[in-house]
Scaffold this motif. Structure first.
Motif, PDB file in Angstrom:
ATOM      1  N   THR A 128       1.216  -1.265   0.439  1.00 47.96           N
ATOM      2  CA  THR A 128       0.099  -0.436  -0.054  1.00 47.96           C
ATOM      3  C   THR A 128       0.602   1.133   0.016  1.00 47.96           C
ATOM      4  O   THR A 128       0.419   2.540  -0.946  1.00 47.96           O
ATOM      5  N   ARG A 129       2.257   1.420   0.458  1.00 50.36           N
ATOM      6  CA  ARG A 129       2.713   3.015   0.811  1.00 50.36           C
ATOM      7  C   ARG A 129       3.212   2.885  -0.431  1.00 50.36           C
ATOM      8  O   ARG A 129       3.427   4.141  -0.925  1.00 50.36           O
ATOM      9  N   ARG A 130       3.916   1.456  -1.336  1.00 47.32           N
ATOM     10  CA  ARG A 130       4.164   1.970  -2.294  1.00 47.32           C
ATOM     11  C   ARG A 130       3.349   1.790  -3.475  1.00 47.32           C
ATOM     12  O   ARG A 130       3.879   2.809  -4.794  1.00 47.32           O
ATOM     13  N   TYR A 131       1.831   1.930  -3.404  1.00 39.89           N
ATOM     14  CA  TYR A 131       1.276   1.875  -4.007  1.00 39.89           C
ATOM     15  C   TYR A 131       0.181   2.992  -4.124  1.00 39.89           C
ATOM     16  O   TYR A 131       0.559   3.761  -5.523  1.00 39.89           O
ATOM     17  N   PHE A 132       0.773   4.122  -3.229  1.00 34.25           N
ATOM     18  CA  PHE A 132       0.337   5.346  -3.130  1.00 34.25           C
ATOM     19  C   PHE A 132       1.838   6.407  -3.287  1.00 34.25           C
ATOM     20  O   PHE A 132       1.689   7.104  -4.262  1.00 34.25           O
ATOM     21  N   GLU A 134       3.769   5.614  -5.803  1.00 33.64           N
ATOM     22  CA  GLU A 134       4.177   5.799  -6.885  1.00 33.64           C
ATOM     23  C   GLU A 134       2.967   7.023  -7.730  1.00 33.64           C
ATOM     24  O   GLU A 134       3.241   7.019  -8.635  1.00 33.64           O
ATOM     25  N   LYS A 135       1.544   6.674  -7.098  1.00 33.64           N
ATOM     26  CA  LYS A 135       0.373   7.529  -7.315  1.00 33.64           C
ATOM     27  C   LYS A 135       1.368   9.803  -7.405  1.00 33.64           C
ATOM     28  O   LYS A 135       0.076   9.801  -7.269  1.00 33.64           O
ATOM     29  N   GLY A 136       1.973   9.312  -5.845  1.00 35.44           N
ATOM     30  CA  GLY A 136       2.802  10.587  -5.900  1.00 35.44           C
ATOM     31  C   GLY A 136       1.431  11.177  -4.386  1.00 35.44           C
ATOM     32  O   GLY A 136       1.325  12.856  -4.530  1.00 35.44           O
ATOM     33  N   ILE A 137       0.589  10.410  -4.109  1.00 36.93           N
ATOM     34  CA  ILE A 137       0.053  10.585  -2.417  1.00 36.93           C
ATOM     35  C   ILE A 137       0.577  10.344  -1.203  1.00 36.93           C
ATOM     36  O   ILE A 137       0.871   9.626  -0.778  1.00 36.93           O
ATOM     37  N   ASP A 138       0.652  11.381  -0.124  1.00 31.88           N
ATOM     38  CA  ASP A 138       1.105  11.246   0.647  1.00 31.88           C
ATOM     39  C   ASP A 138       0.784  10.901   1.745  1.00 31.88           C
ATOM     40  O   ASP A 138      -0.652  11.345   2.284  1.00 31.88           O
ATOM     41  N   VAL A 139       0.398   9.631   1.911  1.00 35.25           N
ATOM     42  CA  VAL A 139      -0.961   8.725   2.841  1.00 35.25           C
ATOM     43  C   VAL A 139       0.042   8.194   4.085  1.00 35.25           C
ATOM     44  O   VAL A 139       1.228   8.452   4.204  1.00 35.25           O
ATOM     45  N   ASP A 140      -0.521   8.336   5.444  1.00 38.80           N
ATOM     46  CA  ASP A 140       0.217   7.769   6.371  1.00 38.80           C
ATOM     47  C   ASP A 140      -0.570   6.352   6.556  1.00 38.80           C
ATOM     48  O   ASP A 140      -1.433   6.037   6.687  1.00 38.80           O
ATOM     49  N   VAL A 141       0.475   5.139   6.472  1.00 38.58           N
ATOM     50  CA  VAL A 141      -0.655   3.665   6.202  1.00 38.58           C
ATOM     51  C   VAL A 141       0.503   3.469   7.704  1.00 38.58           C
ATOM     52  O   VAL A 141       1.408   2.907   7.808  1.00 38.58           O
ATOM     53  N   GLU A 142      -0.376   2.421   8.220  1.00 35.75           N
ATOM     54  CA  GLU A 142      -0.191   2.296   9.606  1.00 35.75           C
ATOM     55  C   GLU A 142      -1.237   0.598   9.406  1.00 35.75           C
ATOM     56  O   GLU A 142      -2.068   0.541   8.841  1.00 35.75           O
TER      57      GLU A 142
END
Length: 291
Positions: A128-132, A134-142
């Protein structure tokens, strides 16, 4: 084969469906709840129970020669393994599952771009971290240890990344899917060294061949019937078949025995149609394997 093939059986939700598929393929696996090494009626295979989430790691490092796990967990671990074949089956259905992004039903988020700066809870954390990213979306994956759907409801996350087959659990928690991240299904995978070993590769290919045959047979049935010569051409024209149906003359008669394999979903409409056009003594029977 000098050394038996070390085969990983997924422990947990896929375990029973996998053991049943092996049974239909010709192998009987006996699992003891206190033993991680099930018995199998093949002296050339040694089984080990292993969580699907870890299977590709053990296959990659050679602890196992081959195993069954999801496309999702191979991607999560970024494992360098050989994919032997796809086997579309699960504990619920015979269709691929989906990893989806879901938010609260009243969330203003409509696309994954709207999750910029938000917190996502999931078990599939690295992918999920890699997926977001690669799309240039900064999210906090927990990482989620379980009950992922409840994380949004309880305010612990803004969204979840969760696997679903029917969407029922997601909808039951008042969530709304905004994006499909991946489709996944079970795969038979092999260690590269095992795949280049002729004897082990032969055994792995045997397993793949028979398991695929069992999965095809699950959706098919055999049909056998008696048909008079006058009605034969019409009946044959009604029959869908992998190839032409088998037609054999009955002893001292102008009647024929007609046998074919058809998709099980067509039978309820096909049998009345066959009877209407003169077929008699229709027998429907299940199949173990279609190869």
């Amino acid at each position: 084969m000098t050394d038996p093939l070390k085969l990983g059986i997924p422990k947990g939700s896929l375990q029973q469906a996998t053991i049943e598929l092996f049974r239909r393929s010709g192998w009987k696996i006996n699992v003891n709840d206190r033993n991680y090494f099930p018995e199998i009626n093949d002296e050339h295979i040694r089984c080990a129970l292993c969580r699907a989430q870890e299977m590709s790691i053990y296959v990659e490092n050679g602890s196992l020669d081959a195993g069954l796990t999801g496309k999702d967990w191979i991607a999560e671990n970024d494992s360098d393994i050989h994919v032997v074949c796809d086997l579309v089956y699960s504990k619920v259905s015979a269709r691929p599952a989906r990893w989806v992004i879901a938010v609260a039903h009243d969330s203003p988020c409509r696309t994954i771009q709207d999750l910029q700066g938000k917190k996502i809870s999931t078990e599939l954390m690295k992918y999920t971290r890699r997926y977001f990213s690669e799309k240039g979306i900064d999210v906090d994956v927990e990482f989620s240890w379980g009950a992922t759907e409840a994380k949004v409801v309880s305010g612990l996350a803004d969204a979840i990344c969760e696997i679903t087959e029917t969407e029922s659990t997601i909808k039951a928690h008042g969530l709304r899917i905004i994006h499909e991240m991946m489709q996944t299904n079970t795969r038979l995978i092999a260690n590269h060294a095992a795949w280049t070993d002729p004897k082990k590769r032969e055994k792995i290919e045997q397993i793949a061949l028979l398991m695929k045959g069992a999965l095809v047979a699950e959706k098919m049935v055999g049909l056998k019937m008696n048909v008079s010569q006058a009605r034969l051409e019409k009946i044959v024209s009604l029959l869908p078949s992998l190839h032409a149906p088998t037609v054999s003359p009955l002893y001292q008669s102008d009647w024929f025995s007609v046998e074919t394999v058809v998709n099980s979903s067509t039978v309820r409409d096909l049998i009345p149609e066959l009877m209407k056009h003169g077929a008699e003594g229709i027998i429907e029977y299940p199949l173990n394997k279609v190869i």
